[in-house]
Design a protein around this motif. Structure first.
Motif, short mmCIF file in Angstrom:
data_model
loop_
_atom_site.label_atom_id
_atom_site.label_comp_id
_atom_site.label_asym_id
_atom_site.label_seq_id
_atom_site.Cartn_x
_atom_site.Cartn_y
_atom_site.Cartn_z
N GLU A 33 -40.71 -11.43 -71.67
CA GLU A 33 -41.97 -12.08 -71.32
C GLU A 33 -42.95 -10.98 -70.99
OE1 GLU A 33 -41.12 -14.68 -68.10
OE2 GLU A 33 -40.00 -16.09 -69.35
N TYR A 34 -44.25 -11.26 -71.18
CA TYR A 34 -45.24 -10.26 -70.86
C TYR A 34 -46.48 -10.91 -70.25
CZ TYR A 34 -47.96 -11.66 -74.95
OH TYR A 34 -48.69 -12.38 -75.86
N ALA A 35 -47.25 -10.08 -69.56
CA ALA A 35 -48.55 -10.50 -69.03
C ALA A 35 -49.51 -9.34 -69.24
CB ALA A 35 -48.45 -10.84 -67.56
N LYS A 46 -50.45 -14.46 -71.15
CA LYS A 46 -49.00 -14.42 -70.94
C LYS A 46 -48.34 -14.85 -72.24
CE LYS A 46 -48.05 -15.44 -66.21
NZ LYS A 46 -47.53 -16.44 -65.29
N GLY A 47 -47.13 -14.39 -72.45
CA GLY A 47 -46.40 -14.80 -73.64
C GLY A 47 -44.98 -14.28 -73.61
N THR A 58 -55.69 -8.05 -79.86
CA THR A 58 -56.52 -7.82 -78.67
C THR A 58 -58.01 -7.99 -78.97
OG1 THR A 58 -56.57 -5.45 -79.11
CG2 THR A 58 -54.85 -6.26 -77.60
N SER A 59 -58.35 -8.55 -80.11
CA SER A 59 -59.76 -8.68 -80.47
C SER A 59 -60.52 -9.59 -79.50
CB SER A 59 -59.90 -9.20 -81.90
OG SER A 59 -59.21 -10.41 -82.07
N ASP A 60 -59.82 -10.47 -78.77
CA ASP A 60 -60.48 -11.36 -77.82
C ASP A 60 -60.71 -10.72 -76.45
OD1 ASP A 60 -57.66 -11.36 -77.45
OD2 ASP A 60 -57.80 -13.21 -76.31
N LEU A 61 -60.16 -9.53 -76.22
CA LEU A 61 -60.33 -8.85 -74.94
C LEU A 61 -61.63 -8.06 -74.90
CD1 LEU A 61 -56.77 -7.35 -74.32
CD2 LEU A 61 -57.71 -9.49 -73.45
N CYS A 62 -62.27 -8.05 -73.76
CA CYS A 62 -63.47 -7.24 -73.57
C CYS A 62 -63.06 -5.78 -73.43
CB CYS A 62 -64.21 -7.67 -72.31
SG CYS A 62 -64.87 -9.35 -72.39
N GLU A 63 -63.99 -4.89 -73.73
CA GLU A 63 -63.73 -3.47 -73.55
C GLU A 63 -63.44 -3.19 -72.09
OE1 GLU A 63 -66.70 0.10 -74.01
OE2 GLU A 63 -66.05 -0.57 -76.00
N GLY A 64 -62.42 -2.38 -71.82
CA GLY A 64 -62.07 -2.05 -70.44
C GLY A 64 -60.63 -1.62 -70.30
N ASN A 65 -60.17 -1.53 -69.06
CA ASN A 65 -58.81 -1.11 -68.75
C ASN A 65 -57.96 -2.31 -68.35
OD1 ASN A 65 -59.26 1.75 -69.09
ND2 ASN A 65 -60.48 1.63 -67.23
N TYR A 66 -56.70 -2.30 -68.80
CA TYR A 66 -55.79 -3.41 -68.57
C TYR A 66 -54.40 -2.90 -68.20
CZ TYR A 66 -59.34 -6.23 -70.87
OH TYR A 66 -60.52 -6.86 -71.18
N GLN A 67 -53.60 -3.79 -67.65
CA GLN A 67 -52.19 -3.52 -67.36
C GLN A 67 -51.34 -4.45 -68.23
OE1 GLN A 67 -50.42 -1.43 -65.19
NE2 GLN A 67 -52.36 -0.38 -64.93
N PHE A 68 -50.33 -3.89 -68.85
CA PHE A 68 -49.36 -4.66 -69.62
C PHE A 68 -48.08 -4.68 -68.81
CE2 PHE A 68 -45.84 -4.82 -72.69
CZ PHE A 68 -46.14 -6.00 -73.34
N GLN A 69 -47.65 -5.87 -68.40
CA GLN A 69 -46.43 -6.01 -67.61
C GLN A 69 -45.37 -6.69 -68.47
OE1 GLN A 69 -48.31 -8.32 -64.55
NE2 GLN A 69 -48.67 -6.54 -63.27
N LEU A 70 -44.21 -6.06 -68.56
CA LEU A 70 -43.12 -6.57 -69.38
C LEU A 70 -41.98 -7.01 -68.47
CD1 LEU A 70 -42.27 -6.91 -72.34
CD2 LEU A 70 -41.28 -4.62 -72.23
N TYR A 71 -41.49 -8.22 -68.70
CA TYR A 71 -40.44 -8.81 -67.87
C TYR A 71 -39.19 -9.06 -68.69
CZ TYR A 71 -44.36 -9.71 -64.78
OH TYR A 71 -45.48 -9.57 -63.99
N GLY A 74 -36.80 -12.49 -66.03
CA GLY A 74 -37.59 -12.90 -64.88
C GLY A 74 -38.01 -11.79 -63.93
N LYS A 75 -37.61 -10.54 -64.20
CA LYS A 75 -37.97 -9.43 -63.33
C LYS A 75 -38.81 -8.42 -64.10
CE LYS A 75 -34.02 -9.92 -60.37
NZ LYS A 75 -32.95 -9.33 -59.65
N GLU A 76 -39.80 -7.83 -63.41
CA GLU A 76 -40.62 -6.83 -64.07
C GLU A 76 -39.75 -5.67 -64.52
OE1 GLU A 76 -43.85 -3.81 -62.61
OE2 GLU A 76 -44.77 -5.80 -62.83
N TRP A 77 -39.85 -5.34 -65.78
CA TRP A 77 -39.01 -4.30 -66.38
C TRP A 77 -39.80 -3.02 -66.58
CZ3 TRP A 77 -38.16 -2.88 -71.88
CH2 TRP A 77 -37.00 -2.12 -72.05
N GLN A 78 -41.01 -3.14 -67.10
CA GLN A 78 -41.88 -1.98 -67.32
C GLN A 78 -43.33 -2.41 -67.12
OE1 GLN A 78 -40.89 1.38 -69.20
NE2 GLN A 78 -39.17 0.79 -67.93
N CYS A 79 -44.18 -1.47 -66.78
CA CYS A 79 -45.61 -1.74 -66.62
C CYS A 79 -46.34 -0.53 -67.20
CB CYS A 79 -45.95 -1.92 -65.15
SG CYS A 79 -47.67 -2.37 -64.85
N ALA A 80 -47.39 -0.79 -67.97
CA ALA A 80 -48.14 0.30 -68.58
C ALA A 80 -49.62 -0.05 -68.64
CB ALA A 80 -47.61 0.56 -69.99
#
Length: 90
Positions: A33-35, A46-47, A58-71, A74-80
Motif C-alpha cells: 500500500e502507498y500514500a 492512496k493506493g 503524477t500529472s495531476d499533482l501540483c509542482e512541489g515537494n512530496y513524501q511517498f510512504q510505502l506500507y 499495514g506497517k510503514e516499510w519505506q518513506c522517500a
C-alpha cells in the motif's frame, strides 16, 4: 519498518510518472500500500500494487515537494521524498 538497507528505489524528481522498484527479492510480489503526502502532511493519494515495479501517474499533482510512504502488511516499510516539476529534466 526501519531498515538501513535500501529495499526500494523511487524517482526523486518527477514530471509525469513516478517509478517505484522493489529491490528485496523475497518481497517482489507482496501486496504493498502507498500514500503520497504533500509538504503539509496532507494525504494526496492512496493506493496499492503487487509487482516488483510500478509507475504512478503524477500529472495531476501540483509542482512541489512530496513524501511517498510505502506500507507492507499495514506497517510503514519505506518513506522517500520526491519533487514534482512542471517540465521534464533535460
Amino acid at each position: 519498518m526501519t531498515n538501513n538497507a535500501i529495499q526500494v528505489t523511487v524517482t526523486e524528481q518527477v514530471y509525469d510518472l513516478f517509478l517505484v522498484d522493489i529491490l528485496n527479492q523475497t518481497l517482489l510480489y507482496e501486496s504493498f500500500e502507498y500514500a503520497i503526502c504533500s509538504e503539509d502532511n496532507k494525504t494526496i493519494r492512496k493506493g496499492q500494487f503487487r509487482a516488483p515495479s510500478v509507475q504512478l501517474r503524477t500529472s495531476d499533482l501540483c509542482e512541489g515537494n512530496y513524501q511517498f510512504q510505502l506500507y507492507l502488511k499495514g506497517k510503514e516499510w519505506q518513506c522517500a521524498a520526491f519533487q514534482k516539476v512542471s517540465h521534464p529534466a533535460a
